[in-house]
Design an enzyme around this catalytic site. Structure first.
Site, PDB file in Angstrom:
ATOM      1  N   GLU A 191     -20.987  22.809  24.007  1.00  0.00           N
ATOM      2  CA  GLU A 191     -21.384  22.880  23.053  1.00  0.00           C
ATOM      3  C   GLU A 191     -22.389  24.499  22.253  1.00  0.00           C
ATOM      4  O   GLU A 191     -23.295  24.191  23.647  1.00  0.00           O
ATOM      5  CB  GLU A 191     -21.982  21.368  22.951  1.00  0.00           C
ATOM      6  CG  GLU A 191     -22.351  20.931  21.565  1.00  0.00           C
ATOM      7  CD  GLU A 191     -21.792  21.117  20.478  1.00  0.00           C
ATOM      8  OE1 GLU A 191     -21.938  21.797  19.292  1.00  0.00           O
ATOM      9  OE2 GLU A 191     -20.173  20.598  20.158  1.00  0.00           O
ATOM     10  N   ASP A 213     -23.976  23.434  19.170  1.00  0.00           N
ATOM     11  CA  ASP A 213     -25.093  23.046  18.632  1.00  0.00           C
ATOM     12  C   ASP A 213     -25.111  21.615  19.226  1.00  0.00           C
ATOM     13  O   ASP A 213     -26.929  21.658  20.190  1.00  0.00           O
ATOM     14  CB  ASP A 213     -23.896  22.741  16.762  1.00  0.00           C
ATOM     15  CG  ASP A 213     -25.168  22.275  15.919  1.00  0.00           C
ATOM     16  OD1 ASP A 213     -26.651  22.087  16.404  1.00  0.00           O
ATOM     17  OD2 ASP A 213     -24.846  21.259  14.750  1.00  0.00           O
ATOM     18  N   LYS A 258     -22.545   5.660   7.955  1.00  0.00           N
ATOM     19  CA  LYS A 258     -22.975   4.047   8.558  1.00  0.00           C
ATOM     20  C   LYS A 258     -24.740   3.613   8.359  1.00  0.00           C
ATOM     21  O   LYS A 258     -24.677   2.458   7.883  1.00  0.00           O
ATOM     22  CB  LYS A 258     -22.310   3.775   9.817  1.00  0.00           C
ATOM     23  CG  LYS A 258     -21.011   3.573   9.735  1.00  0.00           C
ATOM     24  CD  LYS A 258     -20.609   3.973   8.659  1.00  0.00           C
ATOM     25  CE  LYS A 258     -18.058   4.582   8.265  1.00  0.00           C
ATOM     26  NZ  LYS A 258     -19.049   6.185   8.829  1.00  0.00           N
ATOM     27  N   ILE A 272     -13.933   9.884   2.367  1.00  0.00           N
ATOM     28  CA  ILE A 272     -15.608   9.921   1.979  1.00  0.00           C
ATOM     29  C   ILE A 272     -16.369  10.441   0.809  1.00  0.00           C
ATOM     30  O   ILE A 272     -17.572   9.696   0.809  1.00  0.00           O
ATOM     31  CB  ILE A 272     -15.084  11.788   2.933  1.00  0.00           C
ATOM     32  CG1 ILE A 272     -14.936  11.583   4.053  1.00  0.00           C
ATOM     33  CG2 ILE A 272     -16.837  12.362   2.836  1.00  0.00           C
ATOM     34  CD1 ILE A 272     -14.129  13.225   4.609  1.00  0.00           C
ATOM     35  N   ALA A 312     -13.197   9.645  13.892  1.00  0.00           N
ATOM     36  CA  ALA A 312     -13.590   9.180  15.533  1.00  0.00           C
ATOM     37  C   ALA A 312     -12.961   8.731  16.763  1.00  0.00           C
ATOM     38  O   ALA A 312     -13.328   8.947  17.681  1.00  0.00           O
ATOM     39  CB  ALA A 312     -15.395   9.342  15.644  1.00  0.00           C
ATOM     40  N   HIS A 345     -13.627 -21.386  12.244  1.00  0.00           N
ATOM     41  CA  HIS A 345     -13.970 -21.859  10.741  1.00  0.00           C
ATOM     42  C   HIS A 345     -15.459 -22.099  10.526  1.00  0.00           C
ATOM     43  O   HIS A 345     -16.012 -22.918  11.109  1.00  0.00           O
ATOM     44  CB  HIS A 345     -13.455 -23.199   9.839  1.00  0.00           C
ATOM     45  CG  HIS A 345     -13.920 -23.218   9.023  1.00  0.00           C
ATOM     46  ND1 HIS A 345     -12.791 -22.599   7.735  1.00  0.00           N
ATOM     47  CD2 HIS A 345     -14.220 -24.690   8.541  1.00  0.00           C
ATOM     48  CE1 HIS A 345     -13.495 -23.151   6.854  1.00  0.00           C
ATOM     49  NE2 HIS A 345     -13.995 -25.046   6.831  1.00  0.00           N
TER      50      HIS A 345
END
Length: 404
Positions: A31, A33, A48, A174, A274, A394
């Site tokens: 990876e 970053d 989110k 987006i 994702a 309910h």
């Protein structure tokens, strides 16, 4: 010699590496970053976090309907930003723990051959390679990202001070999510779309309902709009959300057809979500194991992967989402009346001859959770006769599925 080297530590790459390691394959993850990739650091999770704050603000502003007087309240965006950063770090630490049995390299990667990867001047040899390098935001030719005024979806999440006004170019998922969030943060938002209505990939009836709700909270919507005719000097910040494209080095294109090289996540351009990336990463790793052990390969049913849009009420869809539908207005739903959110609708798409549930579109509170019931129903080949025999809590929003 590794059994698997994964390039890219986002949702696809992490799940590929963990699955491969759990299956007993010697695995390395590279990876360049941050662990968690786009979803954790610049996408799903931070947006989110902002959505949850915006949703609370939205509900506070409606509190008088519930007999609660909140005459004065203030928004501290600095604290919202800090909370976002803390949540990202907490999740990142959990991911790093899950990767403890995997060789993790923080570096750029260069593919030398289908079995050799160069990182930091060293060669890693591998039997299989999974490319999970994600995607990048698309730019407009005359509006290149500068990170200051012209922003990508990554750039806007790095802002520590809210602008006074914001122009959003592109009213897909987006763009609409950011429009709803920042409007609730108290920013004057203008949302423009080249097509004749926002969320053009959605059912038109639901898209129009969302448009009306957006206007109620003060979002200025301009559709059928030629972007080049908008004077961006009138806006402090401009967010461009016209889509994403695979993040694949052109030098790697000659390698991607090799049988031991797999593409997982956004980089394959199939479904830029994702949870789709996670499923693809797991499937790639599983199939590498299966091929080594003469086990039948697995496949992915993309029809069963849901999509959600985090405005409020939320939107979600799975399977067949167009054609003749059975509908239910949430004006008749008990919990939606209690929540004060009755403007939504649920649509189910049914096969005529068999009455099997083929898909659905939901515009309702917690649609992103409720859609998983439909995923299960479609996967189980449930027809309406079997489905309507179920009993749901309910009052709940999900019981509306049985009323459709």
């Amino acid at each position: 010699m590794y059994d698997v080297v994964v390039i890219g530590g986002g949702w696809a790459g992490i799940n590929a590496a963990i699955t491969a390691s759990n299956l007993g394959l010697k695995t390395a993850l590279v990876e360049k970053d941050k662990i968690g990739g786009l979803c954790l650091n610049y996408g799903c999770i931070p947006t989110k976090v902002y959505f949850q704050s915006a949703k609370l603000i939205h509900q506070i502003r409606k509190s008088k309907e519930f007999g609660i007087n909140t005459k004065d309240f203030s928004i501290n965006f600095s604290d919202i930003f800090k909370r976002k950063e803390k949540i990202i770090e907490n999740i990142a630490q959990g991911l790093k723990y899950q990767l403890k049995n995997i060789d993790l390299f923080y570096s750029n990667a260069e593919i030398k051959s289908c079995s050799e990867i160069i990182i930091d001047g060293k060669i890693l040899k591998t039997k299989n390679l999974i490319l999970a390098t994600g995607s990048m935001p698309k730019e407009l030719n005359n509006l290149e990202f500068d990170g200051k005024k012209i922003l990508s979806s990554t750039d806007i999440l790095n802002l520590e001070v809210l602008p006074k006004n914001l122009l959003i170019i592109g009213a897909g998922a987006i763009g609409c999510e950011f429009a709803w969030i920042f409007s609730n943060f108290g920013i004057n938002v203008t949302l423009i779309e080249v097509k004749s209505y926002i969320l053009p990939e959605l059912d038109i009836e639901i898209s129009k309902k969302v448009g009306l709700e957006f206007k109620k909270i003060g979002i200025d919507i301009i559709t059928s709009c030629d972007f080049s005719k908008i004077n961006i000097d009138n806006f402090e910040k401009v967010l461009v959300t016209i889509g994403r494209m695979p993040n694949l080095d052109s030098d790697w294109l000659s390698f991607v057809k090799e049988p031991n090289i797999y593409l997982a996540g956004d980089v394959n351009g199939k479904l830029l979500l994702a949870h789709a990336a996670s499923k693809e990463g797991k499937t790639c790793a599983t199939n590498i194991y299966n091929l080594q052990n003469n086990i039948r390969e697995e496949s992915i049913n993309y029809n069963l992967i849901p999509n959600s849009i985090f405005v409020y009420p939320e939107i979600a869809a799975v399977g067949v989402t167009s054609g003749k539908a059975k509908t239910f207005s949430l004006k008749a739903n008990g919990i939606c009346n209690i929540l004060g959110e009755t403007g939504g609708i649920i649509k189910l798409f049914i096969e005529d001859k068999t009455d099997k549930i083929l898909g659905g579109v939901l515009y309702c509170p917690n649609a992103f959770e409720i859609v998983n019931i439909l995923v299960t129903a479609i996967n189980s080949n449930l027809d309406l006769n079997k489905f309507k025999k179920l009993a749901f809590t309910h009052p709940s929003v999900s019981e509306s599925l049985l009323e459709v």
